[in-house]
Design a protein around this motif. Structure first.
Motif, short mmCIF file in Angstrom:
data_model
loop_
_atom_site.label_atom_id
_atom_site.label_comp_id
_atom_site.label_asym_id
_atom_site.label_seq_id
_atom_site.Cartn_x
_atom_site.Cartn_y
_atom_site.Cartn_z
N ALA A 124 0.86 -1.19 0.00
CA ALA A 124 0.00 0.00 0.00
C ALA A 124 0.90 1.24 0.00
O ALA A 124 1.90 1.29 0.72
CB ALA A 124 -0.91 0.01 1.22
N SER A 125 0.54 2.22 -0.79
CA SER A 125 1.39 3.41 -0.87
C SER A 125 1.10 4.36 0.30
O SER A 125 -0.01 4.40 0.82
CB SER A 125 1.16 4.14 -2.19
N MET A 126 2.12 5.10 0.67
CA MET A 126 1.95 6.08 1.74
C MET A 126 0.94 7.15 1.32
O MET A 126 0.15 7.62 2.12
CB MET A 126 3.29 6.74 2.08
N GLU A 127 0.96 7.50 0.03
CA GLU A 127 0.03 8.51 -0.48
C GLU A 127 -1.42 8.03 -0.34
O GLU A 127 -2.30 8.79 0.08
CB GLU A 127 0.33 8.85 -1.94
N GLU A 128 -1.65 6.76 -0.69
CA GLU A 128 -2.99 6.19 -0.58
C GLU A 128 -3.46 6.21 0.88
O GLU A 128 -4.60 6.56 1.19
CB GLU A 128 -2.96 4.75 -1.10
N THR A 129 -2.57 5.84 1.78
CA THR A 129 -2.92 5.76 3.20
C THR A 129 -3.18 7.15 3.78
O THR A 129 -4.18 7.35 4.47
CB THR A 129 -1.80 5.04 3.98
N THR A 130 -2.29 8.10 3.51
CA THR A 130 -2.50 9.45 4.06
C THR A 130 -3.73 10.10 3.46
O THR A 130 -4.47 10.81 4.16
CB THR A 130 -1.26 10.34 3.87
N GLN A 131 -3.99 9.86 2.19
CA GLN A 131 -5.19 10.43 1.55
C GLN A 131 -6.45 9.84 2.18
O GLN A 131 -7.42 10.55 2.42
CB GLN A 131 -5.18 10.17 0.04
N PHE A 132 -6.44 8.54 2.45
CA PHE A 132 -7.59 7.91 3.10
C PHE A 132 -7.85 8.55 4.46
O PHE A 132 -8.99 8.86 4.81
CB PHE A 132 -7.37 6.40 3.26
N VAL A 133 -6.79 8.76 5.23
CA VAL A 133 -6.94 9.39 6.55
C VAL A 133 -7.48 10.80 6.40
O VAL A 133 -8.42 11.21 7.09
CB VAL A 133 -5.60 9.37 7.32
N ARG A 134 -6.92 11.58 5.51
CA ARG A 134 -7.37 12.96 5.28
C ARG A 134 -8.86 13.02 4.94
O ARG A 134 -9.58 13.87 5.43
CB ARG A 134 -6.57 13.56 4.13
N GLU A 135 -9.30 12.08 4.10
CA GLU A 135 -10.68 12.08 3.65
C GLU A 135 -11.66 11.48 4.65
O GLU A 135 -12.85 11.75 4.57
CB GLU A 135 -10.80 11.32 2.32
N ASN A 136 -11.18 10.69 5.60
CA ASN A 136 -12.09 9.94 6.47
C ASN A 136 -11.94 10.21 7.96
O ASN A 136 -12.76 9.71 8.74
CB ASN A 136 -11.93 8.44 6.21
N ALA A 137 -10.94 10.96 8.37
CA ALA A 137 -10.80 11.28 9.79
C ALA A 137 -12.03 12.05 10.25
O ALA A 137 -12.54 12.90 9.52
CB ALA A 137 -9.52 12.09 10.04
N PRO A 138 -12.52 11.75 11.44
CA PRO A 138 -13.71 12.44 11.93
C PRO A 138 -13.48 13.95 12.06
O PRO A 138 -12.42 14.38 12.49
CB PRO A 138 -13.99 11.81 13.27
#
Length: 142
Positions: A124-138
């Motif tokens: 899994a790419s770091m970009e994919e992971t950080t983007q997921f967090v950015r878009e889904n963090a409460p």
């Protein structure tokens, strides 16, 4: 101060946690650094933490994101204990839970039903992971 788009004054707070007897922490260190580079505030649990220690840290640190790194194969035992602990403290709805490591495809649906938002495996790419967090963090007052 955070530069996270429209997120207020506090950056996204993440706890990167190593649960159980798993002693391999390279991936946890890599994701912690990627999260810091993305502007997130990162707390690292250290190795060999019990589920209740991770729950306590997540609650005390008021984290937005709990990233559980697990390679031991004990994810079906340890992750549910963490989820139950967060629920007991009323922190489950305010915490984005992600898992990184070796989780077989057959085990993923059950973890997601418990409340794990996403599972990131090897590659899994770091970009994919950080983007997921950015878009889904409460969204919370920061």
């Amino acid at each position: 101060m955070s530069t996270d788009q429209g997120r207020g004054q506090r950056s996204i707070r993440c706890l990167v946690a190593k649960v159980g007897l798993d002693g391999h922490d390279r991936g946890a260190h890599v994701i912690a650094r990627a999260f810091r580079d993305a502007g997130f505030e990162v707390i690292y649990s250290g190795l060999h933490k019990a589920p209740d220690e991770i729950v306590q840290a997540a609650v005390q640190e008021d984290v937005d994101v709990l990233g559980i790194s697990i390679l031991s194969g004990a994810h079906n035992t340890l992750v549910p204990k963490i989820v139950e602990g967060l629920e007991e403290y009323g922190a489950l709805d305010d915490t984005l839970i992600i898992v990184g490591g070796i989780v077989p495809e057959d085990d993923r649906p059950e973890l997601k039903e418990l409340g794990v938002a996403e599972i990131f495996g090897p590659g899994a790419s770091m970009e994919e992971t950080t983007q997921f967090v950015r878009e889904n963090a409460p969204e919370r007052e920061r």
